[in-house]
Design an enzyme around this catalytic site. Structure first.
Site, PDB file in Angstrom:
ATOM      1  N   ARG A  89       0.830  -1.212   0.000  1.00 53.64           N
ATOM      2  CA  ARG A  89       0.000   0.000   0.000  1.00 53.64           C
ATOM      3  C   ARG A  89       0.867   1.267   0.000  1.00 53.64           C
ATOM      4  O   ARG A  89       0.413   2.338  -0.365  1.00 53.64           O
ATOM      5  CB  ARG A  89      -0.981   0.014   1.180  1.00 53.64           C
ATOM      6  CG  ARG A  89      -2.139   0.993   0.907  1.00 53.64           C
ATOM      7  CD  ARG A  89      -3.198   1.000   1.994  1.00 53.64           C
ATOM      8  NE  ARG A  89      -2.736   1.695   3.176  1.00 53.64           N
ATOM      9  CZ  ARG A  89      -2.544   1.149   4.359  1.00 53.64           C
ATOM     10  NH1 ARG A  89      -2.801  -0.122   4.566  1.00 53.64           N
ATOM     11  NH2 ARG A  89      -2.114   1.877   5.352  1.00 53.64           N
ATOM     12  N   TYR A 129     -13.431  17.794 -15.887  1.00 53.10           N
ATOM     13  CA  TYR A 129     -14.059  16.467 -15.874  1.00 53.10           C
ATOM     14  C   TYR A 129     -15.183  16.435 -14.827  1.00 53.10           C
ATOM     15  O   TYR A 129     -14.990  16.854 -13.680  1.00 53.10           O
ATOM     16  CB  TYR A 129     -12.965  15.453 -15.532  1.00 53.10           C
ATOM     17  CG  TYR A 129     -13.397  14.008 -15.510  1.00 53.10           C
ATOM     18  CD1 TYR A 129     -13.811  13.361 -16.663  1.00 53.10           C
ATOM     19  CD2 TYR A 129     -13.349  13.286 -14.327  1.00 53.10           C
ATOM     20  CE1 TYR A 129     -14.176  12.029 -16.632  1.00 53.10           C
ATOM     21  CE2 TYR A 129     -13.710  11.943 -14.292  1.00 53.10           C
ATOM     22  CZ  TYR A 129     -14.130  11.321 -15.452  1.00 53.10           C
ATOM     23  OH  TYR A 129     -14.488   9.998 -15.425  1.00 53.10           O
ATOM     24  N   ASP A 156      -5.301  18.611 -14.850  1.00 60.95           N
ATOM     25  CA  ASP A 156      -5.636  17.298 -15.398  1.00 60.95           C
ATOM     26  C   ASP A 156      -5.128  17.309 -16.844  1.00 60.95           C
ATOM     27  O   ASP A 156      -5.656  18.020 -17.694  1.00 60.95           O
ATOM     28  CB  ASP A 156      -7.156  17.102 -15.324  1.00 60.95           C
ATOM     29  CG  ASP A 156      -7.599  15.729 -15.823  1.00 60.95           C
ATOM     30  OD1 ASP A 156      -6.881  15.134 -16.648  1.00 60.95           O
ATOM     31  OD2 ASP A 156      -8.680  15.281 -15.406  1.00 60.95           O
ATOM     32  N   LYS A 199      -6.835   6.052 -19.763  1.00 60.85           N
ATOM     33  CA  LYS A 199      -7.057   6.505 -21.138  1.00 60.85           C
ATOM     34  C   LYS A 199      -5.834   6.175 -22.005  1.00 60.85           C
ATOM     35  O   LYS A 199      -5.498   5.013 -22.127  1.00 60.85           O
ATOM     36  CB  LYS A 199      -7.404   7.996 -21.134  1.00 60.85           C
ATOM     37  CG  LYS A 199      -8.486   8.374 -20.109  1.00 60.85           C
ATOM     38  CD  LYS A 199      -9.835   7.748 -20.412  1.00 60.85           C
ATOM     39  CE  LYS A 199     -10.795   7.763 -19.235  1.00 60.85           C
ATOM     40  NZ  LYS A 199     -11.061   9.051 -18.643  1.00 60.85           N
TER      41      LYS A 199
HETATM   42  C1  LIG Z   1     -11.431   9.438 -17.268  1.00 58.63           C
HETATM   43  C2  LIG Z   1     -10.962  10.753 -16.805  1.00 58.63           C
HETATM   44  C3  LIG Z   1     -10.687  10.995 -15.459  1.00 58.63           C
HETATM   45  C4  LIG Z   1     -10.925   9.973 -14.383  1.00 58.63           C
HETATM   46  O1  LIG Z   1     -10.160   8.842 -14.555  1.00 58.63           O
HETATM   47  P1  LIG Z   1     -10.645   7.397 -13.999  1.00 58.63           P
HETATM   48  O2  LIG Z   1      -9.459   6.553 -14.265  1.00 58.63           O
HETATM   49  O3  LIG Z   1     -11.869   7.023 -14.756  1.00 58.63           O
HETATM   50  O4  LIG Z   1     -10.932   7.563 -12.545  1.00 58.63           O
HETATM   51  C5  LIG Z   1     -10.221  12.244 -15.119  1.00 58.63           C
HETATM   52  N1  LIG Z   1     -10.049  13.212 -16.045  1.00 58.63           N
HETATM   53  C6  LIG Z   1     -10.305  13.014 -17.337  1.00 58.63           C
HETATM   54  C7  LIG Z   1     -10.094  14.121 -18.305  1.00 58.63           C
HETATM   55  C8  LIG Z   1     -10.773  11.785 -17.776  1.00 58.63           C
HETATM   56  O5  LIG Z   1     -11.047  11.596 -19.070  1.00 58.63           O
END
Ligand SMILES: *Cc1c(COP(=O)(O)O)cnc(C)c1O
Length: 384
Positions: free
Chosen positions: A55, A108, A180, A205
């Site tokens: 962890r 997001y 992000d 992604k």
């Molecule tokens: C998918 C996504 C997230 C969140 O990611 P998860 O792995 O689904 O928790 C955050 N920001 C953007 C721009 C995303 O496309």
């Protein structure tokens, strides 16, 4: 050497380590704990951030963190079970009761909900502003503001923020910046080099890239990462599994190749859509018609395969189009090999009407096949 070429070479190789018998891929250390021959050695490992308990630290996860930090130009990275795990840990490490966040209004959805809604119960307030308007951002900053939360480009309308200017502004007001950076990936945009404090990615992604694993990462200076390393990471416990780290490390090796290919397909599809008389608006930062294309060229080195378009207010007709498609499967998310399509809505001020927006994710299929697919579906749905 060209930076992007260097990145490609760096992600190809794992750090060579005698403990792995020369293995070219770091083995999956799927062990929840590590044992020691003496109490003194265990105490030393604990003090040095060594491998004691998964962890906290794990060699397979660590190798992925090392590469991601290097690719983003940061000193350290920490991985999480999901992108939202990374976002929530980073946020909680920065704000306290009574603090205020300024966030761009195209961030997001779940991140917006966390800040604007959930965190209110702990006495944290957030305001959402037009990220393309620096004056609006500055006007929203108050005495209690601790953080400016950015996402550039955003992932439905592809709005950008001027990252250098935002970092400058935040520094002047003594507040942190977090971005992000999922859309651009570390391959096409490196916000730390533009003065941003922390970068977050959903590794689910493009970085993972094969739609078979979820993950997130926070990257920044050793000092900033150290702040939540011993708190939010270990205490909230949304850490990445070693098996997942191995999958995402495998995806990362081909990130440069895949991004170049997504960009070729994304650009071809965007240009095709723009040539259609019934398409009113194509949103893709790589198109010269994008209102922030010049800024995009300054702060990004390329563009991937995610874009959106609008073609009238008749949602049912657009749904018919979407359901006719064969290569583009109906689904949220993006970043894998497979092309995807979804329909969402944006509110159109000042009357607050909603306008249907179709989001296309251009996968790794042949761009020509994808364009034929779109062409046939438009015709079948009665667009031309
Ligand atoms: C998918 C996504 C997230 C969140 O990611 P998860 O792995 O689904 O928790 C955050 N920001 C953007 C721009 C995303 O496309």
């Amino acid at each position: 050497m060209n930076d992007r070429r260097r990145q490609h070479s760096l992600v190809t190789h794992d750090q060579h380590d005698d403990r792995h018998y020369g293995a070219v891929h770091v083995p999956v250390y799927d062990s929840s704990l590590f044992t020691f021959p003496s109490v003194a050695k265990m105490e030393k490992a604990e003090a040095d951030g060594g491998y004691v308990y998964t962890r906290g630290n794990n060699p397979t996860v660590h190798e992925l963190e090392r590469k991601l930090a290097m690719l983003e130009g940061g000193e350290r990275a920490r991985c999480f079970a999901t992108g939202m795990g990374a976002v929530s840990a980073a946020l909680l490490s920065i704000v306290r009761t009574g603090d205020h966040i300024v966030c761009v209004n195209q961030a997001y959805g779940p991140a917006r909900k966390l800040m604007g809604n959930y965190m209110r119960r702990f006495g944290v307030e957030a305001d959402f502003v037009d990220g393309s308007d620096l004056t609006a951002i500055e006007a929203a900053i108050g005495l209690k503001t601790k953080l400016l939360y950015l996402e550039s480009p955003s992932s439905l309308l592809f709005e950008l923020q001027d990252l250098r200017a935002c970092a400058e502004l935040a520094r002047r007001h003594g507040i942190r910046t977090l971005i992000d950076n999922t859309w651009a990936t570390p391959y096409y945009q490196n916000p730390l080099n533009l003065g941003i404090d922390l970068v977050v990615h959903s590794l689910t992604k493009y970085v993972g890239g094969h739609s078979d694993a979820m993950g997130g990462v926070v990257i920044g200076s050793a000092e900033r990462i150290g702040e939540f390393d011993r708190n939010e990471l270990i205490l909230l416990g949304s850490v990445m599994q070693p098996q997942t780290a191995a999958l995402i490390s495998r995806g990362l090796r081909t990130l440069p190749l895949r991004m170049e290919r997504h960009q070729i397909g994304g650009k071809a599809v965007a240009e095709y859509l723009e040539s259609l008389p019934f398409v009113e608006r194509v949103r893709y930062p790589g198109l010269p018609s994008h209102p922030q294309h010049e800024l995009a060229k300054v702060q990004m080195t390329g563009f991937g395969g995610l874009l959106s378009f609008e073609a009238g207010l008749d949602k049912e007709k657009l749904v018919r189009f979407i359901e006719w498609l064969t290569y583009f499967r109906i689904g949220f998310s993006w970043g894998g090999y497979e092309s995807l399509v979804s329909i969402q809505e944006r509110s159109a001020d000042p009357h607050n009407h909603s306008v249907p927006v179709v989001r296309l994710y251009v996968g790794l299929e042949e761009p020509e096949d994808l364009i034929s697919d779109l062409d046939e579906a438009f015709r079948a749905a009665g667009f031309n």
